[in-house]
Design a protein around this motif. Structure first.
Motif: not given
Lengths: 683, 683
Positions: A423, A456-460, A484, A492-493, A558, A560-561, A563, A600, B47, B59, B62, B64-65, B115-116, B118-119
């Motif tokens: 992941a 563990d993967t993450t949502e993003d 996970r 969440t989304h 590909y 993370q974060n 935009k 995202l 966001e 990583r 940033n 995040r995640g 944010g891992e 919960q994003i």
């Protein structure tokens, strides 16, 4: 033009289906050195030469700057220093001022040093008994096309296997599977198949089902089928040594297992502990093992995945004993750097050891062959066993089959998944880069474990991976036990996931047509940009965009974060931006470099000029391919002049590929797409 | 504005040097929950919020995640799933509509879930006894500046330590070192220092030198010094248990070692096998251990690196015995998935186990403290031991010191290197991304193992890494035993390496000045683009470019086979392209996105508008900083209006930082740079 050079007395691998006459003399592209042990090919590379191919390996589309070793390996950590993964795909192209393809048909270890040792030198080291094919061609696509003709038609999966699939090592029982199906379908998320990992068996015995977990398996298969959900059980290479277990007993009785030095059945260990390996390189044993799949097919199963068939070996009986004795001898010592690292090595080196692979034998229809010399054929022949059996058991219909280990030739019997990835964002990029290399080698039905298998993967990460995965023929979310839970409904989304997976179904008419073109016409479904824009120097360097079929270019996000991302358009294209099937915008963009914002939850892809693609019309209730309405399509197109599209449709299951019935050509003009690049309701 | 919140009864870490009054009430930025075991801070993230900081972690810039756990760990594989590396740097910034900084002063485990889980949620979990500082500020640089004031001035290395340095685990003896020096200097390649890894000691005993390998060490140090080459020996945390070894005997006699549950000296094992750990959290023991460095200083040594001070533990005596017994009990069993994986886990879990860290104790000047509760202070205090000793032994001059493990506060006593990375392209990117995060935490003297420590590097990776490394204060090529020899003279295109390393020396007046500004003025040497261009949304997303000092932006190439890269210019800049000091071109480029071709042997960097930088004039024979002529400079500038530059010079070794003598302001106008952006001969 294909030229064939034969060195020594090669073992017949079955990789090639054409009879090419043997060439005398030297191949023109490389210098050949023959030693006692090896055939060594070498040549200088110019600064801008690119090495393509080699199938399932790490690093980029351009393989330069590293060594790749064909040596099927059960290695779940696909970091940049790994020389070998699960497959052995000895086809490469050197692209530069002149291009050529090269296939080393050698089932043992082959080393492709693409400039690791010396930055400007390509060196290939094969065994002394091998066949090497050189393929001329100015055009990279044409070189691949010739090679694919040489190795025969790629496996075609049933259409349902192009739907979204969910897997996890750890779905233990009927209720676990039901929960997964409900988690998707109750949330309006399409789901086509649930995988049964090693949990479903009795003590990890092939062709058994644990009756406590699945008390009435045929009824459960039927229950799933009512929801158009397919169950796909795993089959492992090793057969448990257990008295009265019929597969074991039959194998022993008939000498169907690989033998050790002394001629006894070779003992290795995998999930169940001690096992024997079916000698799938022996035609009788292969037939016997293949026929075993019928037991599951008779219970309604129509798809399988073959695993641990490098073959993975946790340890061999013999070496475990030696290791144990050595460890015991260390008791009470002051273990310093040398002895402590040695202790760790003892345990680490128990698994997948070259020594073990050199210590057992196949009976290749009368010829005793050391496993190490044909190591890379094992997974191939396990899958061939199944494929040949399917032709006997169900000659008229396609059964899903893909394998972890492979060799070129296996692509005729099944696809592959790219094994136990992680992941990590970098593994998403790796997956993107592996796809065209696999396609060159004939492996079309393929994809990576979406979201990552280990860790563990993450949502993003999962969402971005799905945004690429909707283009891979095998689109499967799979994870290891202990990680996970990563079914999309865990996050969440949820809307984002539903929208993206539904887009896969919207694209299915295109994806399926393009897959069938690639399979039936010996073409590549995924291509590096340089294959279609050979004169474009900029395109040659692009490592993170792919052409998908004839009409599309993708540029997945590909990182993370991020935009958005930079994208290079090698010609004017139509950018299509979607966050859902019914939320879409289109914009014509000129050839050049762009930074493109991609939220995202957004999918962005590009339609090539004077190309179109068909979209399925999705009702709200599309949960599987069975719900797809395919009597008419919406067409998306960027047509400044005119465009043609050859659409493939069939019943999704039969094996008759009848051009006049299944292919239909649609023609379009610029005016057709005057209205927002979309054309409704052409049947 | 800094606000301090105290929870429970915190242990004094010494991280902070300012006395900030305790705040009553709740911090405004986060919700605080106190449980029996922990302080939990949480808040929702918008966001576009960005998390900066956390020092040495995996990583991106940033953060995040993912979740980051401050828990100093000897882990040489820095893949994306790693929650902890060697350092514990509990400072972060949340940047969004409003910005704030946060420092958790807790020497135990602290979890930053950015944010891992919960994003959209940031959750920080600290121990129940901790101090948390919140720092207000609109400006990200200002938040860092305040924090840096809070934690005190960063360590300043001697000037020679800004030269090019070579290291390898495996330089065994005098002749190995001589060969390395000649390999560089005979080829005209600058080299300033050679590192002595664990090979130099007698049986891995701290403060010993193997007389077979170095028969007359002071003479050898002097021989090197004649060539202006410094030798930098490694010092390990563990002291070998060996009768008559003075360091061991003194430590035992004076109770200077950490104790186990029963009050005996705690036995762990590292390189030499069984060792004790000096209790560097005890002021007496710390003084004693620090004084040991004098033995090497007296022999002419003027630089050290502290290693294995997380502290790394191969195994503890107690757990090794248990593990051995358990392994022995498995003999003869059919080891299946569960038992075989358990066997592997037994061996793997021997090292760096939380159970061991919870099983020994410090005497913090009268208070017995469980190691686990102060785990992250060990490397810090080992380095503090040395730093405090240096102030006694050599009060007037700087001694090179950097450490593997660290905690905020240690930045006052030394730098760090980023530990055992790998020869992967992705680790080059990681190194780029770690630099600004480390700078935020006060760690300025830092760099990664150029070329990669583990695994075999390649010529292209090493060269690209050097092209970034010439900007890191610590510029050291380092590799592990058993890997490919990666001194730059081992490769095909030696000219490229010489040219790039010489550019480092050309840039030294700038690099050294900017380092001193960052150290003396509590600023960041490396900054993310968003820190200088806070209104620029595009800049906020840039993860692979950095500002270096006040005048430069860099955009390193970190992808294999890349012929260039995309670069975002947040304002008009001057692009400088160099393949050697005397091979340079300049081009003004407007704000925006570019794809820029950068050949493998080229360095490209960007000068900000109305900024200049001084370049040293390099004779052909510059081999070390001692050869640098610094009475006049060439200036490179992009001046449309006017520019000022504050240049720092000193003797490179003394500790007097006298603004009026060492800083000089140079002023420039547009006309000065009319001639090809270059101005010659300003003294």
């Amino acid at each position: 033009m294909i030229r064939r050079f034969v060195f020594g007395q090669p073992i017949e691998t079955g990789a090639v289906v054409q009879d090419i006459p043997v060439c005398a003399g030297e191949p023109e592209y490389m210098t050949v050195t023959e030693t006692e042990e090896a055939i060594i090919l070498s040549r200088t590379m110019a600064e801008d030469d690119i090495v393509y191919g080699l199938g399932e390996q790490v690093r980029g589309i351009n393989k330069r700057g590293f060594s790749y070793i064909s040596n099927a390996s059960d290695d779940p950590v696909h970091t940049e220093e790994k020389h070998s993964l699960y497959g052995a795909h000895n086809f490469m192209i050197l692209a530069g001022d002149s291009n050529f393809g090269l296939f080393v048909d050698d089932p043992g270890k082959v080393v492709f040093d693409a400039g690791e040792t010396q930055i400007d030198t390509l060196t290939i080291t094969a065994g002394k008994n091998c066949v090497i094919y050189f393929i001329d061609g100015d055009d990279l696509k044409e070189i691949v096309h010739q090679f694919r003709g040489l190795i025969g038609r790629s496996y075609i999966a049933p259409k349902w296997a192009f739907g979204y699939q969910q897997s996890r090592w750890g779905y233990e029982c009927e209720d676990d599977v039901r929960r997964v199906v409900r988690g998707h379908h109750d949330n309006g998320i399409p789901l086509e198949a649930v995988y049964m990992d090693i949990d479903y068996m009795e003590d990890f015995k092939d062709f058994t089902i644990d009756g406590d977990k699945f008390p009435d398996f045929p009824a459960f298969v039927e229950e799933m089928k009512q929801q158009h959900v397919h169950l796909v059980p795993i089959i492992d290479a090793g057969v448990k040594i257990e008295k009265d277990y019929p597969v074991y007993e039959e194998g022993v009785r008939n000498d169907y297992f690989c033998k050790d030095e002394e001629g006894n059945d070779f003992v290795a260990a995998v999930w169940p502990g001690r096992v024997h390996f079916p000698d799938v390189l022996n035609s009788e044993a292969r037939k016997w093992f293949g026929n075993k799949y019928q037991w599951l097919i008779d219970q309604g199963i129509d798809g399988f995945w073959n695993d641990m068939n490098e073959p993975a070996i946790f340890y061999s009986d013999k070496r475990l004993k030696e290791a144990m004795d050595e460890i015991i001898s260390m008791k009470g010592m002051n273990l310093d750097i040398h002895s402590f690292f040695h202790l760790k090595d003892i345990v680490r080196e128990l698994s997948n050891s070259a020594e073990d692979y050199a210590s057992f034998y196949h009976d290749m229809d009368g010829v005793r062959v050391r496993h190490a010399d044909v190591h890379n054929l094992y997974g191939y022949n396990m899958t061939k066993a199944a494929g040949e059996a399917f032709d006997r058991i169900a000659p008229d219909r396609r059964i899903l089959m893909f394998s972890r280990s492979s060799y070129i030739g296996m692509h005729r019997y099944g696809g592959i998944w790219t094994g136990d990835n992680n992941a990590w964002w970098s593994q998403l990029l790796l997956s993107i880069q592996q796809m065209p290399a696999l396609n060159m080698c004939g492996i079309l039905y393929t994809g990576s474990d979406i979201g990552g298998f280990g860790g563990d993967t993450t949502e993003d990460l999962l969402l971005r991976w799905l945004e690429f995965g909707i283009f891979t023929p095998l689109m499967r979310n799979h994870a290891a036990i202990g990680t996970r839970e990563q079914e999309v409904y865990q996050f969440t989304h949820l809307d984002n996931f539903r929208n993206i997976i539904r887009i896969r179904y919207g694209l299915l008419p295109y994806i399926y047509s393009e897959y069938m073109k690639a399979a039936l016409k010996d073409e590549m479904y995924f291509r590096p940009l340089a294959f279609d824009y050979p004169q474009d120097k900029q395109a040659a360097g692009v490592e993170d965009q792919l052409l998908v079929g004839e009409s599309l270019m993708i540029a997945p996000v590909y990182k993370q974060n991020a935009k958005g991302r930079y994208v290079y358009l090698p010609e004017d294209m139509l950018m299509v931006r979607m966050s859902a099937m019914d939320n879409r915008s289109c914009e014509v963009m000129e050839k050049g470099h762009y930074y493109i914002e991609i939220a995202l939850n957004e999918l962005v892809f590009f339609v090539r000029k004077n190309h179109v693609l068909p979209l399925a019309r999705l009702g709200d209730s599309v949960l599987t391919t069975a719900d797809l309405e395919e009597s008419s399509y919406e067409w998306l197109g960027y047509v400044t002049d005119q465009a043609e599209y050859e659409l493939y449709t069939d019943d999704g299951i039969s094996k008759d590929y009848i051009p006049e019935e299944q292919w239909k050509i649609y023609s379009f003009t610029a005016e057709d797409f005057a209205d927002n690049f979309s054309l409704q309701n052409i049947d």
